[in-house]
Enzyme design. Sequence first.
Site, PDB file in Angstrom:
ATOM      1  N   ASP A 142      11.292  14.270  10.777  1.00 31.88           N
ATOM      2  CA  ASP A 142      10.823  14.027   9.416  1.00 31.88           C
ATOM      3  C   ASP A 142       9.327  14.290   9.327  1.00 31.88           C
ATOM      4  OD1 ASP A 142      11.027  13.435   6.748  1.00 31.88           O
ATOM      5  OD2 ASP A 142      10.995  11.262   6.996  1.00 31.88           O
ATOM      6  N   ILE A 198       0.814  -1.213   0.000  1.00 33.54           N
ATOM      7  CA  ILE A 198       0.000   0.000   0.000  1.00 33.54           C
ATOM      8  C   ILE A 198       0.849   1.266   0.000  1.00 33.54           C
ATOM      9  CG2 ILE A 198      -2.016  -1.052   1.075  1.00 33.54           C
ATOM     10  CD1 ILE A 198      -1.074   0.039   3.755  1.00 33.54           C
ATOM     11  N   GLY A 199       2.165   1.129   0.053  1.00 36.46           N
ATOM     12  CA  GLY A 199       3.000   2.319   0.022  1.00 36.46           C
ATOM     13  C   GLY A 199       4.462   1.996   0.188  1.00 36.46           C
ATOM     14  N   LYS A 241       5.341  -2.724   8.067  1.00 33.41           N
ATOM     15  CA  LYS A 241       6.459  -2.090   7.382  1.00 33.41           C
ATOM     16  C   LYS A 241       7.648  -3.040   7.382  1.00 33.41           C
ATOM     17  CE  LYS A 241       7.792   2.194   8.313  1.00 33.41           C
ATOM     18  NZ  LYS A 241       8.467   3.285   9.054  1.00 33.41           N
ATOM     19  N   SER A 268      12.060   4.632   4.433  1.00 27.24           N
ATOM     20  CA  SER A 268      12.550   3.617   5.357  1.00 27.24           C
ATOM     21  C   SER A 268      12.098   2.210   5.020  1.00 27.24           C
ATOM     22  CB  SER A 268      12.116   3.962   6.784  1.00 27.24           C
ATOM     23  OG  SER A 268      10.716   4.126   6.853  1.00 27.24           O
ATOM     24  N   GLY A 269      11.088   2.060   4.190  1.00 23.76           N
ATOM     25  CA  GLY A 269      10.667   0.703   3.892  1.00 23.76           C
ATOM     26  C   GLY A 269       9.406   0.640   3.058  1.00 23.76           C
ATOM     27  N   LYS A 270       8.983  -0.608   2.819  1.00 28.11           N
ATOM     28  CA  LYS A 270       7.767  -0.880   2.064  1.00 28.11           C
ATOM     29  C   LYS A 270       6.671  -1.278   3.041  1.00 28.11           C
ATOM     30  CE  LYS A 270       8.275  -2.888  -1.877  1.00 28.11           C
ATOM     31  NZ  LYS A 270       8.512  -3.858  -2.974  1.00 28.11           N
ATOM     32  N   VAL A 271       5.440  -0.823   2.792  1.00 27.35           N
ATOM     33  CA  VAL A 271       4.339  -1.045   3.720  1.00 27.35           C
ATOM     34  C   VAL A 271       3.283  -1.940   3.060  1.00 27.35           C
ATOM     35  CG1 VAL A 271       2.583   0.026   5.181  1.00 27.35           C
ATOM     36  CG2 VAL A 271       4.756   1.204   4.758  1.00 27.35           C
ATOM     37  N   GLY A 292       8.300   4.136   1.190  1.00 33.62           N
ATOM     38  CA  GLY A 292       8.875   5.372   1.716  1.00 33.62           C
ATOM     39  C   GLY A 292      10.364   5.252   1.851  1.00 33.62           C
TER      40      GLY A 292
END
Length: 988
Positions: free
Chosen positions: A811, A681-682, A703, A686-689, A684
């Site tokens: 952030d 679903i996303g 995550k 820092s990682g994949k969600v 970023g």
Amino acid sequence: MLLILIFLLSPLLSLSLNEEGFYLQRVKLGLDDPAGFFADWNESDDTPCNWKGVKCDSATRGVNSIDLANANVTGPFPAVLCRLQNLTFLSLYNNSINSTLPLDISLCENLQHLDLSENLMTGELPGALADLQDLKYLGLSGNNFSGEVPASFGRFKKLEIISLVGNLLGGEFPSFLSNVSTLRQLNLSYNPFLPSELSPELGNLTNLETLWLSRCNLVGQIPYALGQLRKLTVFDLSLNSLQGPIPSSLTELTSIVQIELYNNSLNGNLPNGWSNLTSLRLLDASMNELIGTIPDQLTGLPLSSLNLYENHLTGKLPKNIADSPNLYELKLFSNRLIGELPPNLGENSPLVLVDVSNNFFSGEIPPNLCSKGQLQQLLMIHNSFSGQIPASLAQCRSLNRIRLSINQLSGDVPASFWGLPHLSLLDLVGNSLSGGISNSIASASNLSLLVISKNRFTGQIPEEVGFLNKLVGFLGDDNLFDGSLPASIVNLVQLGQIDLHNNNLSGEIPSGISSWKRLNELNLANNQLSGEIPAEIGNLSALNSLDLSGNQFSGEVPAELQNLKLTQLNLSQNRLSGQLPPLFAEEIYKNSFLDNPGLCGDIAGLCDSRTHEVDRGHTWLLKSVFAVAVLLLLLTLILFYWRYKRAKGAIDRSKWTLMSFHKLGFSEYEILDCLDERNVIGTGASGKVYKAVLSNGEAVAVKKLWGSSCKAADGGHAENGTIQDDGFRAEIETLGMIRHKNIVRLWCSCTTMDCKLLVYEYMPNGSLGDLLHGGKGGLLDWPTRLRIAIDAAVGLSYLHHDCVPPIVHRDVKSNNILLDANFRARVADFGVAKVVAAGGKDPKTMSVIAGSCGYIAPEYAYTLRVNEKSDVYSFGVVILELVTRKHPVGPELGEKDLVKWVCTTIDQKGVDHVIDPVLDSCFNEEICKALNIGLVCTSRLPISRPSMRRVVKMLQEASGENPSKVGGKDGKLTPYYYEDASDPGSMA
């Protein structure tokens, strides 16, 4: 009777404590003290003289000083302190005192120093303050005082310093303060007074040393009489609407050190007579309408900073400016200056910043700009400089920002110039520079933007470019580069943009480009690249622009490209063949595949010569074969899934470690089953969600940190790489201990030796950034947007003020504000969060910058020192996003970020041109209040930004709510604007 009453209310107080101690105990009982400032205020002592913040007269032993500055206490003003008969010093600076100032403040009759700055005080200023006949210092800055300045303030007898900066004071400008002849400092900046002219009577304050009247809504001309202030050292009338010429009397201020007149509408010539100002270090008259030439007398002064940018100045720069021994800052951009820069500029001056952009300067770049070894920024955009880049600049190791674009520079770039160790931006666009990129570029370890388009650079791009692990953008289009792309380029995992179109590059695209997780644009058009288009491109989830046209690529269009969400796709003029992937076989994509003779699809103009050779029977046969193949594929997938379900029980469960932070109703094995690309679903920084739907029907967000090699149930590997331990540790150390309705809930973490997962509550409406800037952004009405802002502000306020020690997020951005089913907001992503000293008194120095482009506070980017005010700036950008529905950086803003764009647009066109046009105009008053809050939060100076606790209060009042604890306020928000217009060509 009073002592008996206190004793009854506090039975544990010792009878040995003296009367003043009892009064201070009442202060302690009346204020919330989360940081334990009053811990040693012991009622069993016989005197309070040894208590923290308390001082006594050595002779009488009476309390004469109370200093509670930065104590982090909350509550109403402790009026009982006025019962201390000997009290001469009282400071409650930088707390959360949230009441009005009592009318009987005059009972503190012996006060000489009163500092209530940086609190949450409201209401009108009591005229009784002027009854404090011995008062010398009155500090009330950074509150919410409203109404007019009392006329009685003109009766102070001994007042030397008055500071009312950053309140909501209205009415006419208090010219009657000119009657207080003892004043040394008059600081009234950032108050929304009615449009007022400066009174010539201010010239009677002959003891005045500081006159700070920035953003006071001043109009008319600068009075000639101000030239009588011969003791003045700081003179600041910036950010007003003053008109007319700069009076020549200002050149008689013989003690002046700093003159700031920027952002007015002053016009005319700069007056003569500057040679009198032998102490002048800073002159900032930028962003006016001044004309004429720069006087020779001005440049003969011991200036440290000369800022005359964005005027209509003409003529040549006087040569003796180079003789100023203290000059460290020279800002002359956006004028009409001509001629050459003095050839000895920098020989005698410790230059740190030179910005002469957007003029008509010509000639060569002075070779000794960095002779003192301190030059950090060299900005010479859009002039007519010619000749070569001086070899001496290649030895200037202090340089971190170079912009020489759009000039007439030529010749080879000095080899060492490419490898300056602190360089973060190198912009050489639009010259006639030649030669190749030197191998020494490997030493430029801090380089994040390499922009060398539209030159005559030749040769191969060296392998050493792949060593620049901080590189975010590489723009080298319209040059003569040849050879293949270096294989090492795939190591640049931070890359967001690669543009090398219009060169002579050949060979294939290197394998391994799936490491470009953040790549947003890839443009290799009009080269001689060959081979097949790598299927790996389909894994670049952040990519939205792909242009490989005008090359010699062959083979089929990879089906994996259908995974991308592209806004621009161009594979025209290649040698591609075969059938188009189904998603691209639409008329809308026709122009993306032109001039590929062997490429076929259900689009007119593609593969036309072959369509006449295929009869209907042949077509039917092909379709039948295809249907059988699809059926076989489905059967294979079903068999594979059945085997997968059987194999998942074979996982070695003993290798998993589960750390829960709340009571759980699921196991880690349910989570693993959902680590499927279909559930993403996303992504970023820092990682994949993933979205994981559990057996009980509830959903969670999972995550997986970048670099984790998480074994799924079938024993396969999702990704390879290293684990981001720091981000993982920061998440569990912060979110694991936080319990707040506006902070996203971390359910648990799941870890093995090579995999780290974080499991959060699932937020159905995703991130604010995706919603605001996606297709549904226009559906968010203003009440919803304001409610989101308040929720997020409350969450950040909790981190800053209620966590001990405080936590700085580092952030804050719209993509890290998540929305539940009811559009209530939670602050998320604590991978770079840091604990700081209470009150931000000791800003923490970071080794690298954390945060996202467009949100990073200026002082953080320059100094790497972080405290709560860094988050306040970032949150201010989020508020501006909510008001404008524009990205913090992007092409629609030109070369500005959102803060600069908003301020410039308001100044030039008015506030209506920055508000999202889909918002209902009936909310304009609330929207303007929120806009002002956003601009306050993004003030250039950290000290000018409010605390998050105060931001919450202002937003609640803007929405008509009654803020808990802190009460309401009167008046309107003062409009604050961005105060720095330097580097007009600054790149995101």
